[in-house]
Design an enzyme around this catalytic site. Structure first.
Site, PDB file in Angstrom:
ATOM      1  N   GLY A  94       0.870  -1.183   0.000  1.00 19.97           N
ATOM      2  CA  GLY A  94       0.000   0.000   0.000  1.00 19.97           C
ATOM      3  C   GLY A  94       0.897   1.220   0.000  1.00 19.97           C
ATOM      4  O   GLY A  94       1.596   1.483   0.987  1.00 19.97           O
ATOM      5  N   VAL A 137      -0.382   6.470   4.285  1.00 20.17           N
ATOM      6  CA  VAL A 137       0.378   5.875   5.401  1.00 20.17           C
ATOM      7  C   VAL A 137       1.585   5.103   4.865  1.00 20.17           C
ATOM      8  O   VAL A 137       2.706   5.248   5.370  1.00 20.17           O
ATOM      9  CB  VAL A 137      -0.502   4.923   6.248  1.00 20.17           C
ATOM     10  CG1 VAL A 137       0.334   4.290   7.359  1.00 20.17           C
ATOM     11  CG2 VAL A 137      -1.690   5.657   6.845  1.00 20.17           C
ATOM     12  N   HIS A 172      -8.144  -0.964  18.790  1.00 19.67           N
ATOM     13  CA  HIS A 172      -7.942   0.338  18.167  1.00 19.67           C
ATOM     14  C   HIS A 172      -9.293   0.876  17.717  1.00 19.67           C
ATOM     15  O   HIS A 172      -9.731   0.649  16.604  1.00 19.67           O
ATOM     16  CB  HIS A 172      -6.984   0.196  16.979  1.00 19.67           C
ATOM     17  CG  HIS A 172      -6.673   1.502  16.328  1.00 19.67           C
ATOM     18  ND1 HIS A 172      -6.117   2.550  17.018  1.00 19.67           N
ATOM     19  CD2 HIS A 172      -6.848   1.937  15.066  1.00 19.67           C
ATOM     20  CE1 HIS A 172      -5.953   3.568  16.204  1.00 19.67           C
ATOM     21  NE2 HIS A 172      -6.397   3.221  15.007  1.00 19.67           N
TER      22      HIS A 172
HETATM   23  P1  A3D Z   1      -4.742   5.460   1.168  1.00 20.04           P
HETATM   24  O1  A3D Z   1      -3.974   6.722   1.064  1.00 20.04           O
HETATM   25  O2  A3D Z   1      -6.037   5.345   0.429  1.00 20.04           O
HETATM   26  O3  A3D Z   1      -3.771   4.274   0.718  1.00 20.04           O
HETATM   27  C1  A3D Z   1      -4.173   2.948   0.608  1.00 20.04           C
HETATM   28  C2  A3D Z   1      -3.421   2.339  -0.571  1.00 20.04           C
HETATM   29  O4  A3D Z   1      -3.690   0.935  -0.631  1.00 20.04           O
HETATM   30  C3  A3D Z   1      -3.830   2.930  -1.923  1.00 20.04           C
HETATM   31  O5  A3D Z   1      -2.699   3.493  -2.570  1.00 20.04           O
HETATM   32  C4  A3D Z   1      -4.385   1.739  -2.681  1.00 20.04           C
HETATM   33  O6  A3D Z   1      -4.126   1.791  -4.080  1.00 20.04           O
HETATM   34  C5  A3D Z   1      -3.636   0.603  -1.998  1.00 20.04           C
HETATM   35  N1  A3D Z   1      -4.209  -0.731  -2.234  1.00 20.04           N
HETATM   36  C6  A3D Z   1      -5.522  -1.072  -2.316  1.00 20.04           C
HETATM   37  N2  A3D Z   1      -5.622  -2.400  -2.557  1.00 20.04           N
HETATM   38  C7  A3D Z   1      -4.364  -2.907  -2.633  1.00 20.04           C
HETATM   39  C8  A3D Z   1      -3.813  -4.198  -2.840  1.00 20.04           C
HETATM   40  N3  A3D Z   1      -4.613  -5.257  -3.048  1.00 20.04           N
HETATM   41  N4  A3D Z   1      -2.462  -4.336  -2.847  1.00 20.04           N
HETATM   42  C9  A3D Z   1      -1.666  -3.264  -2.651  1.00 20.04           C
HETATM   43  N5  A3D Z   1      -2.129  -2.010  -2.449  1.00 20.04           N
HETATM   44  C10 A3D Z   1      -3.456  -1.833  -2.438  1.00 20.04           C
HETATM   45  O7  A3D Z   1      -5.057   5.115   2.694  1.00 20.04           O
HETATM   46  P2  A3D Z   1      -4.116   5.411   3.963  1.00 20.04           P
HETATM   47  O8  A3D Z   1      -2.700   5.136   3.574  1.00 20.04           O
HETATM   48  O9  A3D Z   1      -4.460   6.718   4.547  1.00 20.04           O
HETATM   49  O10 A3D Z   1      -4.651   4.303   4.978  1.00 20.04           O
HETATM   50  C11 A3D Z   1      -4.376   2.934   4.735  1.00 20.04           C
HETATM   51  C12 A3D Z   1      -5.049   2.063   5.779  1.00 20.04           C
HETATM   52  O11 A3D Z   1      -4.440   2.290   7.055  1.00 20.04           O
HETATM   53  C13 A3D Z   1      -6.539   2.340   5.976  1.00 20.04           C
HETATM   54  O12 A3D Z   1      -7.241   1.125   6.160  1.00 20.04           O
HETATM   55  C14 A3D Z   1      -6.572   3.170   7.240  1.00 20.04           C
HETATM   56  O13 A3D Z   1      -7.805   3.067   7.926  1.00 20.04           O
HETATM   57  C15 A3D Z   1      -5.449   2.531   8.020  1.00 20.04           C
HETATM   58  N6  A3D Z   1      -4.902   3.359   9.094  1.00 20.04           N
HETATM   59  C16 A3D Z   1      -4.703   2.760  10.294  1.00 20.04           C
HETATM   60  C17 A3D Z   1      -4.207   3.494  11.350  1.00 20.04           C
HETATM   61  C18 A3D Z   1      -3.989   2.842  12.685  1.00 20.04           C
HETATM   62  O14 A3D Z   1      -3.646   3.501  13.628  1.00 20.04           O
HETATM   63  C19 A3D Z   1      -4.196   1.411  12.835  1.00 20.04           C
HETATM   64  C20 A3D Z   1      -3.910   4.848  11.194  1.00 20.04           C
HETATM   65  C21 A3D Z   1      -4.108   5.422   9.937  1.00 20.04           C
HETATM   66  C22 A3D Z   1      -4.601   4.664   8.880  1.00 20.04           C
END
Ligand code: A3D
Length: 321
Positions: A17, A21, A183
């Site tokens: 991903g 994040v 969480h």
């Molecule tokens: P975002 O910026 O949308 O990035 C997610 C990425 O995942 C995108 O670039 C997608 O293209 C990619 N993706 C989707 N499917 C696949 C796959 N099959 N293989 C590889 N890549 C893929 O989201 P984000 O970076 O802001 O957040 C990512 C996740 O982390 C989310 O589920 C958030 O809820 C979670 N998160 C958790 C916390 C915790 O404290 C636990 C904090 C912040 C975010």
């Protein structure tokens, strides 16, 4: 078992991903010069572009590691750590559990690929709902549970630390805090294990103020979601995930709260829940069973119940899908 001081030259961290994040975490890891980094995403060209862009900062920042971007899971081969961030983030009005269905499917694919290409890795789950996604990654990789751990408590604790420091007007790094539980809104900040340079926080702030800061910690992620509107926090989550990756890569035994698979610890069986652990090259090297007051244990029970409900939902998706 001393601290692992082996040279880290050949270490590799894969980040699945390359969104907010993942990309930020990859950058923190690369910049700390502890490992080469591979960024994986399904969006064509995007992880490659970000990896190249990071690499071009090397002359300014001085980092000496390679950063590669790819759409091919095969390139995570040999990773010591895999950080799983792939999945949709929350939007205003959403609960972390609302992400379950989409993110479980993504984690199942990732888990299978991790098991195949990086069978010796320690997996750090970040995608939400965190405690459930950690379980999915455990099931799909079939790794020993100590090698699949979730990042949440370390982030929730740093938020609590920050809010305390802000209130007291002191350096955030001088505050130590402990937040346990799932969480989500039922997380359990523990003032009894929170201090400022060793001084118990209860000596420095009154009960009502501590309660306000606890509530703010619980809602800290949600506050950012409502400001951003299109996604959730990423700098602090990425910094926390990078700290955990660093503990594994360097073999430093960091004492931190994290979502660990419990096999009877604290009285819970077969769920992931935020508890204090020692994190090192083997993953979760120890779970520390802190004594808790009656109220703290009751709050942790409530939080564990929420996670159990999430696992039930997960199981219903598995059997119907
Ligand atoms: P975002 O910026 O949308 O990035 C997610 C990425 O995942 C995108 O670039 C997608 O293209 C990619 N993706 C989707 N499917 C696949 C796959 N099959 N293989 C590889 N890549 C893929 O989201 P984000 O970076 O802001 O957040 C990512 C996740 O982390 C989310 O589920 C958030 O809820 C979670 N998160 C958790 C916390 C915790 O404290 C636990 C904090 C912040 C975010």
């Amino acid at each position: 078992m001393g601290i692992d001081r082996r040279e880290n030259m050949a270490k590799k961290v894969a980040v699945i991903g390359a969104g907010n994040v993942g990309a930020t975490c990859a950058y923190f890891v690369a910049k700390s010069n502890i490992a080469d980094v591979t960024l994986v995403d399904v969006v064509e060209g995007m992880p490659q572009a970000k990896a190249d862009d990071f690499s071009h900062t090397a002359p300014s920042t001085g980092f000496a590691r390679t950063v590669a971007g790819t759409n091919d899971y095969a390139e995570i081969a040999g990773a010591d750590v895999v950080v799983h961030t792939a999945g949709i983030p929350r939007k205003p009005g959403m609960d972390r559990m609302d992400l379950l269905k989409t993110n479980v499917g993504i984690a199942q694919t990732a888990g299978k690929n991790i098991a195949h290409y990086a069978p010796n890795a320690v997996v750090i789950a970040v995608a939400n709902p965190l405690d459930i996604i950690s379980m999915v990654l455990l099931r799909e990789t079939q790794f020993p549970s100590r090698r699949v751990v979730g990042m949440a408590g370390i982030l929730d604790s740093t938020r609590f630390q920050y809010f305390i420091a802000e209130k007291l007007g002191v350096l955030p790094a001088d505050v130590q805090a402990m937040v346990l539980g799932g969480h989500g809104d039922s997380m359990v900040p523990l003032p009894s294990y929170t201090s400022v340079a060793g001084v118990p926080v209860k000596e420095l702030l009154d009960k009502a103020t501590i309660e306000q800061l606890i509530e703010r910690t619980r809602k800290g992620g949600g506050e950012i979601v409502s400001y951003l509107k299109t996604g959730s926090a990423f700098y602090a989550p990425a910094a926390s995930a990078a700290r955990m990756a660093e503990a594994v890569v360097t073999g430093r035994k960091r004492y931190c709260p994290a979502s660990a698979y419990l096999d009877g610890e604290f009285g819970y069986q077969g769920i992931y829940l935020g508890v204090p652990i020692v994190l090192g090259s083997g993953g979760v090297e120890r779970i520390i069973e802190l004594p808790l007051s009656q109220q703290e244990k009751a709050d942790l029970d409530t939080s564990a119940e929420h996670v159990r409900d999430g696992v039930k939902t997960l199981d219903s998706i598995d059997t119907s899908g």
